[in-house]
Design a protein around this motif. Structure first.
Motif, PDB file in Angstrom:
ATOM      1  N   ALA A 101       0.304 -13.368  -7.907  1.00  0.00           N
ATOM      2  CA  ALA A 101       1.249 -12.390  -7.489  1.00  0.00           C
ATOM      3  C   ALA A 101       2.146 -12.806  -9.247  1.00  0.00           C
ATOM      4  O   ALA A 101       2.369 -11.389  -9.768  1.00  0.00           O
ATOM      5  N   GLU A 102       1.913 -12.767 -10.712  1.00  0.00           N
ATOM      6  CA  GLU A 102       2.003 -12.834 -11.527  1.00  0.00           C
ATOM      7  C   GLU A 102       1.028 -12.034 -12.068  1.00  0.00           C
ATOM      8  O   GLU A 102       2.163 -10.926 -13.018  1.00  0.00           O
ATOM      9  N   MET A 103       0.368 -11.532 -11.753  1.00  0.00           N
ATOM     10  CA  MET A 103      -0.791 -10.748 -12.510  1.00  0.00           C
ATOM     11  C   MET A 103      -0.831  -9.108 -12.448  1.00  0.00           C
ATOM     12  O   MET A 103      -0.318  -8.094 -12.898  1.00  0.00           O
ATOM     13  N   VAL A 104       0.142  -8.824 -10.971  1.00  0.00           N
ATOM     14  CA  VAL A 104       0.772  -7.570 -10.138  1.00  0.00           C
ATOM     15  C   VAL A 104       2.165  -7.879 -10.319  1.00  0.00           C
ATOM     16  O   VAL A 104       2.566  -6.668 -10.362  1.00  0.00           O
ATOM     17  N   THR A 105       2.759  -8.313 -11.277  1.00  0.00           N
ATOM     18  CA  THR A 105       4.286  -8.681 -11.391  1.00  0.00           C
ATOM     19  C   THR A 105       4.900  -8.804  -9.839  1.00  0.00           C
ATOM     20  O   THR A 105       5.550  -7.515 -10.105  1.00  0.00           O
ATOM     21  N   GLY A 106       4.485  -8.984  -8.841  1.00  0.00           N
ATOM     22  CA  GLY A 106       5.062  -8.902  -7.535  1.00  0.00           C
ATOM     23  C   GLY A 106       6.202 -10.382  -7.631  1.00  0.00           C
ATOM     24  O   GLY A 106       6.029 -11.618  -8.110  1.00  0.00           O
ATOM     25  N   ASN A 150      -9.677 -13.068   1.390  1.00  0.00           N
ATOM     26  CA  ASN A 150      -9.572 -12.444   0.697  1.00  0.00           C
ATOM     27  C   ASN A 150      -8.003 -12.573   0.444  1.00  0.00           C
ATOM     28  O   ASN A 150      -7.381 -13.055   1.666  1.00  0.00           O
ATOM     29  N   LEU A 151      -7.545 -11.349  -0.163  1.00  0.00           N
ATOM     30  CA  LEU A 151      -6.377 -10.745  -1.012  1.00  0.00           C
ATOM     31  C   LEU A 151      -6.467  -9.428   0.411  1.00  0.00           C
ATOM     32  O   LEU A 151      -7.073  -8.666  -0.015  1.00  0.00           O
ATOM     33  N   TYR A 152      -5.905  -9.329   0.917  1.00  0.00           N
ATOM     34  CA  TYR A 152      -5.763  -7.939   1.977  1.00  0.00           C
ATOM     35  C   TYR A 152      -5.304  -6.956   1.034  1.00  0.00           C
ATOM     36  O   TYR A 152      -3.748  -7.200   0.404  1.00  0.00           O
ATOM     37  N   VAL A 153      -5.730  -5.832   1.131  1.00  0.00           N
ATOM     38  CA  VAL A 153      -4.170  -4.751  -0.042  1.00  0.00           C
ATOM     39  C   VAL A 153      -4.527  -3.404   1.347  1.00  0.00           C
ATOM     40  O   VAL A 153      -5.692  -2.724   1.193  1.00  0.00           O
ATOM     41  N   PRO A 154      -3.058  -3.466   1.986  1.00  0.00           N
ATOM     42  CA  PRO A 154      -3.102  -2.429   1.930  1.00  0.00           C
ATOM     43  C   PRO A 154      -2.869  -0.589   1.706  1.00  0.00           C
ATOM     44  O   PRO A 154      -1.430  -0.899   0.742  1.00  0.00           O
ATOM     45  N   ILE A 155      -3.372   0.106   1.977  1.00  0.00           N
ATOM     46  CA  ILE A 155      -3.507   0.993   1.292  1.00  0.00           C
ATOM     47  C   ILE A 155      -2.589   2.275   1.887  1.00  0.00           C
ATOM     48  O   ILE A 155      -3.276   2.002   2.870  1.00  0.00           O
ATOM     49  N   LEU A 195      -1.056   0.600  -4.418  1.00  0.00           N
ATOM     50  CA  LEU A 195      -2.185   1.045  -5.171  1.00  0.00           C
ATOM     51  C   LEU A 195      -2.194   0.592  -6.861  1.00  0.00           C
ATOM     52  O   LEU A 195      -3.114   0.173  -6.862  1.00  0.00           O
ATOM     53  N   ALA A 196      -0.977   0.792  -6.790  1.00  0.00           N
ATOM     54  CA  ALA A 196      -1.000   0.857  -8.497  1.00  0.00           C
ATOM     55  C   ALA A 196      -1.233  -0.953  -9.214  1.00  0.00           C
ATOM     56  O   ALA A 196      -1.276  -1.697 -10.169  1.00  0.00           O
ATOM     57  N   GLY A 227     -23.007   1.784  -4.947  1.00  0.00           N
ATOM     58  CA  GLY A 227     -22.583   3.480  -4.130  1.00  0.00           C
ATOM     59  C   GLY A 227     -21.878   4.008  -4.628  1.00  0.00           C
ATOM     60  O   GLY A 227     -22.247   4.340  -6.141  1.00  0.00           O
ATOM     61  N   ASN A 228     -20.870   4.462  -4.087  1.00  0.00           N
ATOM     62  CA  ASN A 228     -20.320   5.709  -5.234  1.00  0.00           C
ATOM     63  C   ASN A 228     -18.776   5.028  -5.160  1.00  0.00           C
ATOM     64  O   ASN A 228     -17.716   5.684  -4.960  1.00  0.00           O
ATOM     65  N   LEU A 229     -18.727   3.493  -5.675  1.00  0.00           N
ATOM     66  CA  LEU A 229     -17.106   3.102  -5.207  1.00  0.00           C
ATOM     67  C   LEU A 229     -16.729   3.564  -6.683  1.00  0.00           C
ATOM     68  O   LEU A 229     -16.353   2.232  -7.707  1.00  0.00           O
ATOM     69  N   ASN A 230     -16.104   4.647  -6.973  1.00  0.00           N
ATOM     70  CA  ASN A 230     -15.751   4.986  -8.479  1.00  0.00           C
ATOM     71  C   ASN A 230     -14.962   5.661  -9.154  1.00  0.00           C
ATOM     72  O   ASN A 230     -14.290   6.125  -9.699  1.00  0.00           O
ATOM     73  N   GLY A 231     -13.778   5.377  -8.301  1.00  0.00           N
ATOM     74  CA  GLY A 231     -12.414   5.828  -7.603  1.00  0.00           C
ATOM     75  C   GLY A 231     -11.503   5.637  -8.212  1.00  0.00           C
ATOM     76  O   GLY A 231     -11.120   3.640  -8.957  1.00  0.00           O
ATOM     77  N   ASP A 232      -9.605   5.524  -8.128  1.00  0.00           N
ATOM     78  CA  ASP A 232      -8.469   4.962  -8.475  1.00  0.00           C
ATOM     79  C   ASP A 232      -9.072   3.407  -7.233  1.00  0.00           C
ATOM     80  O   ASP A 232      -8.279   3.024  -7.580  1.00  0.00           O
TER      81      ASP A 232
END
Length: 463
Positions: free
Chosen positions: A10-15, A40-45, A89-90, A138-143
């Motif tokens: 929470a501190e790392m993401v300022t949440g 895991n921490l789930y990240v909803p995109i 995402l940010a 693989g190609n996991l190379n984006g944002d």
């Protein structure tokens, strides 16, 4: 993988953490409920047609320990520990940047219009001779992909080779600022993404953004045969102290490609005028030998011996569908280069096919090259002109843009040797009808054309 306490994340993401104990351990990160792992921490995109928040409860039920939650999506599911952020995402990107700051890992970033995945694989193989190495999968190379890769690294990782892709301006700058590489590699400047970037100069500017995140004293390794890099580098954002290593085929480079030999199991080459050592890579093509020079440069930076570098290059395991040599049960040889295509990479693959010996007829199967902007028809026409009947025996084209490729090729080929198709099944059947066991077929096209389907057919059809 990243292992941190719920409160620390929470501190790392300022949440703002809600519904969970601050000391609860979180192990790894996932954005996909299908592959979620316990802890895991789930990240909803949020995408154009989906919202990962709809699956947060499912992720928790499948074993996730907590979820990120975007503030404007209402309240998180009852009973699910959540970290409330302004933008998921940010927050993922910020989490990766903070985790990277906490690690002593030294990072190599790799970008370029073509060859970045293969170059990444060769660099990682070289460095693995002496270090504990992590590389982009693989190609996991984006944002999204690059932050996930960083968060997948163990704290024991010594060196990480991270691929950085883009489709527009500012994207590589974001990635390099997250990764903060010690070494940045630019393989080449091609025509991919002209539709978004307007010109090859625009593409070069976008690729040079990788230098903006270099650590002080870092190294930029780039293709010195590309004049646009030399032209734009002085004005590019970069650290005050940065050294450069140039590689390529001309004698102005620090690492110049020497003799090249194409063999059944790969390519052998020397550097400069030296006769030794002779390096071998399990990849076909002069263009791959050029990119291997970048791996040699990176290996030297990290103090590997020539023997260790040569050993690593021999062991490189290239990612699939990049000049992947396959042998069908019929005896037919298929070069599966169906992962992607641009004018530059298509010419390189065709040059390779033209140089190969020991086969019967040489058959070319080409699909559309996408995202080339307003000159896309001209680029396809020029590839058709590049094809000549003294080097290739048949040309099979697929896709609406490849009509122009076929029309240009017909100007020099007998009409029955050039065929265009709107259906991949029919194309594969026609190739099988003319091919013999001793022949070789090159299959290449942009990712959206999915020409691996033709490859799979050729591996099973009778000739």
């Amino acid at each position: 993988m990243m292992i941190r306490k719920f409160g620390e994340i929470a501190e790392m993401v300022t949440g703002t953490a809600v519904g969970g104990e601050a000391a609860m351990l979180v192990r790894g990160v996932s954005k996909d409920t299908r592959t979620i792992e316990a802890g895991n921490l789930y990240v909803p995109i949020i995408g154009e047609r989906f919202d990962g928040h709809d699956y947060a409860k499912e992720a928790y039920d499948r074993g996730a320990s907590a979820t990120l939650w975007q503030r404007d999506r209402g309240e998180p599911p009852a009973g699910v520990p959540a970290i409330i952020v302004d933008d998921t995402l940010a927050a993922l990107q910020q989490l990766a940047a903070r985790y990277r700051e906490q690690l002593p890992v030294r990072i190599i970033g790799v970008t370029g219009s073509n060859g970045k995945t293969t170059t990444k694989d060769m660099i990682a193989a070289v460095l693995a001779e002496s270090y504990n190495v992590f590389k982009t999968e693989g190609n996991l190379n984006g944002d999204i992909g690059l932050p996930l890769m960083i968060l997948r690294m163990d704290e024991s990782t010594e060196l990480a080779v991270l691929e950085m892709g883009m489709r527009g301006f500012g994207e590589i700058e974001l990635l390099t600022q997250i990764a903060r590489p010690e070494v940045a590699v630019i393989t080449m400047i091609g025509e991919a993404h002209l539709e978004r970037l307007g010109s090859r100069e625009g593409i070069a500017r976008a690729k040079l953004e990788i230098a903006a995140g270099l650590r002080s004293g870092g190294v930029l390794v780039y293709n010195g045969d590309e004049p646009l890099i030399e032209k734009l580098l002085p004005a590019a954002a970069k650290p005050d102290s940065m050294s450069c290593v140039r590689f390529g085929t001309s004698d102005q480079n620090d690492l110049q490609l020497g003799r090249v030999g194409i063999e059944a199991d790969g390519s052998s080459f020397t550097v400069g005028s030296s006769q030794e050592p002779v390096y071998h890579i399990p990849l076909l093509g002069r263009h791959n030998a050029v990119n291997a020079l970048a791996a040699i440069a990176v290996g030297r930076h990290f103090d590997l011996t020539p023997e260790a570098i040569a050993s690593g290059l021999r062991k490189a395991q290239p990612t699939g569908m990049r000049i992947e040599k396959l042998q069908a049960p019929t005896g037919l040889t298929v070069l599966n280069d169906a992962y992607n295509a641009s004018p530059a990479s298509t010419r390189a693959s065709l040059e390779l096919l033209g140089e190969l010996t020991g086969y019967g007829r040489k058959i070319v199967v080409l699909g559309d090259m996408l995202e080339l902007g307003g000159e896309e028809e001209q680029f396809h026409w020029e590839i058709g002109e590049f094809l000549t009947p003294d080097r290739y025996d048949y040309v099979f084209a697929y896709g609406p843009l490849s009509v122009h490729m076929a029309e240009a090729a017909r100007l020099s080929f007998p009409p029955e040797r050039v065929r265009w198709f709107a259906d991949k099944e029919e194309l594969a059947q026609e190739v099988a009808s003319v091919a013999a066991p001793e022949d070789i077929v090159l299959v290449k096209g942009s990712r959206g054309m999915r020409l691996e389907e033709v490859v799979h057919k050729l591996m099973t059809l009778q000739l």
